[in-house]
Design a protein around this motif. Structure first.
Motif, PDB file in Angstrom:
ATOM      1  N   ALA A  16     -21.674 -14.464  29.021  1.00 17.00           N
ATOM      2  CA  ALA A  16     -20.627 -13.442  28.952  1.00 17.00           C
ATOM      3  C   ALA A  16     -19.515 -13.813  29.919  1.00 17.00           C
ATOM      4  N   GLU A  17     -18.303 -13.949  29.393  1.00 19.70           N
ATOM      5  CA  GLU A  17     -17.143 -14.289  30.221  1.00 19.70           C
ATOM      6  C   GLU A  17     -16.161 -13.131  30.213  1.00 19.70           C
ATOM      7  N   PHE A  18     -15.709 -12.750  31.390  1.00 20.92           N
ATOM      8  CA  PHE A  18     -14.805 -11.617  31.543  1.00 20.92           C
ATOM      9  C   PHE A  18     -13.466 -12.108  32.099  1.00 20.92           C
ATOM     10  N   GLY A  19     -12.474 -12.146  31.204  1.00 17.57           N
ATOM     11  CA  GLY A  19     -11.174 -12.705  31.534  1.00 17.57           C
ATOM     12  C   GLY A  19     -11.088 -14.116  31.002  1.00 17.57           C
ATOM     13  N   VAL A  20     -10.901 -14.274  29.689  1.00 17.03           N
ATOM     14  CA  VAL A  20     -10.987 -15.606  29.064  1.00 17.03           C
ATOM     15  C   VAL A  20      -9.635 -16.296  28.919  1.00 17.03           C
ATOM     16  N   PHE A  21      -8.531 -15.550  29.106  1.00 21.89           N
ATOM     17  CA  PHE A  21      -7.183 -16.114  28.946  1.00 21.89           C
ATOM     18  C   PHE A  21      -7.087 -16.801  27.580  1.00 21.89           C
ATOM     19  N   ASP A  22      -6.813 -18.107  27.528  1.00 24.72           N
ATOM     20  CA  ASP A  22      -6.654 -18.790  26.243  1.00 24.72           C
ATOM     21  C   ASP A  22      -7.948 -19.408  25.738  1.00 24.72           C
ATOM     22  N   GLY A  23      -9.034 -19.251  26.500  1.00 32.19           N
ATOM     23  CA  GLY A  23     -10.336 -19.737  26.049  1.00 32.19           C
ATOM     24  C   GLY A  23     -10.711 -21.120  26.530  1.00 32.19           C
ATOM     25  N   ARG A  24      -9.946 -21.701  27.450  1.00 32.03           N
ATOM     26  CA  ARG A  24     -10.251 -23.065  27.909  1.00 32.03           C
ATOM     27  C   ARG A  24     -11.643 -23.158  28.522  1.00 32.03           C
ATOM     28  N   SER A  25     -11.937 -22.324  29.527  1.00 28.59           N
ATOM     29  CA  SER A  25     -13.262 -22.393  30.158  1.00 28.59           C
ATOM     30  C   SER A  25     -14.349 -21.945  29.191  1.00 28.59           C
ATOM     31  N   PHE A  26     -13.992 -21.093  28.242  1.00 29.03           N
ATOM     32  CA  PHE A  26     -14.965 -20.647  27.242  1.00 29.03           C
ATOM     33  C   PHE A  26     -15.413 -21.828  26.376  1.00 29.03           C
ATOM     34  N   THR A  27     -14.502 -22.758  26.058  1.00 26.93           N
ATOM     35  CA  THR A  27     -14.905 -23.944  25.286  1.00 26.93           C
ATOM     36  C   THR A  27     -15.862 -24.815  26.093  1.00 26.93           C
ATOM     37  N   MET A  28     -15.654 -24.878  27.410  1.00 31.74           N
ATOM     38  CA  MET A  28     -16.577 -25.631  28.257  1.00 31.74           C
ATOM     39  C   MET A  28     -17.965 -25.009  28.216  1.00 31.74           C
ATOM     40  N   ALA A  29     -18.010 -23.681  28.320  1.00 29.96           N
ATOM     41  CA  ALA A  29     -19.295 -22.979  28.270  1.00 29.96           C
ATOM     42  C   ALA A  29     -19.985 -23.192  26.926  1.00 29.96           C
ATOM     43  N   CYS A  30     -19.236 -23.086  25.858  1.00 32.66           N
ATOM     44  CA  CYS A  30     -19.821 -23.232  24.519  1.00 32.66           C
ATOM     45  C   CYS A  30     -20.476 -24.597  24.333  1.00 32.66           C
ATOM     46  N   HIS A  31     -19.768 -25.653  24.730  1.00 32.57           N
ATOM     47  CA  HIS A  31     -20.333 -26.995  24.551  1.00 32.57           C
ATOM     48  C   HIS A  31     -21.489 -27.261  25.505  1.00 32.57           C
ATOM     49  N   SER A  32     -21.365 -26.804  26.723  1.00 30.38           N
ATOM     50  CA  SER A  32     -22.409 -27.091  27.706  1.00 30.38           C
ATOM     51  C   SER A  32     -23.670 -26.252  27.493  1.00 30.38           C
ATOM     52  N   LEU A  33     -23.495 -24.989  27.111  1.00 31.09           N
ATOM     53  CA  LEU A  33     -24.617 -24.044  27.065  1.00 31.09           C
ATOM     54  C   LEU A  33     -25.107 -23.749  25.653  1.00 31.09           C
ATOM     55  N   ARG A  34     -24.621 -24.473  24.670  1.00 30.98           N
ATOM     56  CA  ARG A  34     -24.939 -24.120  23.276  1.00 30.98           C
ATOM     57  C   ARG A  34     -26.433 -24.142  22.979  1.00 30.98           C
TER      58      ARG A  34
END
Length: 276
Positions: free
Chosen positions: A102-120
């Motif tokens: 769960a990410e709170f404050g994703v802005f444009d999703g850059r760090s979210f893409t890192m999480a998705c690939h690393s934690l998938r």
């Protein structure tokens, strides 16, 4: 960048925002922001307000703001956020059960893409919480660094970046709205997020960070990670921002304790959560 973009002249319109007025047009499907450095690109990005309101994806073209197109590896282990996600992958795999990211404050999703690939392979689902209207609820003593409306990226940009980065195949939920609207008085359990193994708080300001912590409390798995992106902001003042939120949250939840896992970037810190 004119020479590099010349071959795309039939499909790309180049505007020099320093010499001409940026006028919003509904003829564009995508806006790519370029700058001589990250600071300049961020300044120009903030000026694309009308495009964002008109639901046009606005993305960064600078390397410093690049999306993640794959998981990190051991060579990436340094003080970057990408290195932090790689360590999180190794650590989370040892928890007693799989939980959500769960990410709170994703802005444009850059760090979210890192999480998705690393934690998938170690997280059950990926939840993105953001107003998609910029920061909401900055206190007067926080406005030296963060103001309401700052870091505004629209929801269309988030989904565009998920598609481009190859994350769209994952179970992703994007929850749009200010945290005062979507989190206040609620818990993750009420939104069918029963187990959370990684929390990433990138909300910058106190109120939003505190609401996020309160929201995830009953769903946190024992041993879960909490990542604070601006933990050492404001000169590491315990009475401002994310540090204040953590201090108050721990005081209100005596059955929860945390231990430092890792400092990363210039202002970020992660913790391991222990629940009695």
């Amino acid at each position: 960048y004119s020479a590099e973009l010349e071959c795309y002249h039939e499909s790309i319109v180049v505007h020099d925002i320093e010499s001409e007025e940026l006028r919003c047009s509904n003829d564009f499907d995508l806006v790519i922001v370029l700058g001589m450095n990250n600071r300049e690109a961020q300044r120009v990005y903030a000026q694309c307000y009308e495009y964002k309101l008109n639901q046009v994806p606005v993305v960064f073209g600078n390397d410093e703001r690049g999306l993640a197109f794959g998981a990190a590896n051991w060579k990436s282990i340094d003080l970057t956020i990408l290195g932090m996600f790689h360590l999180a992958t190794q650590y989370i795999a040892g928890l007693e059960r799989k939980g959500a990211y769960a990410e709170f404050g994703v802005f444009d999703g850059r760090s979210f893409t890192m999480a998705c690939h690393s934690l998938r392979n170690v997280c059950s689902e990926f939840c993105a919480f953001d107003s998609f209207q910029g920061i909401v609820g900055a206190l007067e003593n926080e406005k030296q660094l963060y103001v309401d409306g700052g870091y505004f990226a629209n929801l269309e940009t988030f989904w565009h970046n998920m598609e481009v980065a190859g994350c769209a195949d994952l179970p992703i939920r994007a929850i749009k709205g200010s945290f005062q609207e979507t989190l206040q008085g609620r818990t993750a359990v009420q939104d069918n997020i029963d187990h959370i193994s990684v929390v990433h708080i990138d909300s910058d300001v106190y109120e939003a960070a505190k609401l996020a912590l309160d929201y995830v409390t009953p769903s946190l798995i024992n041993g879960a990670l909490i990542m604070f992106d601006e933990f050492h902001a404001f000169g590491a003042n315990d009475n401002k921002g994310e540090r204040r939120a953590l201090k108050e949250w721990l005081r209100e939840n005596p059955d929860i304790s945390v231990e430092i896992y890792r400092n990363y970037t210039s202002v970020s810190r992660s913790y391991i959560v222990h629940k009695e």
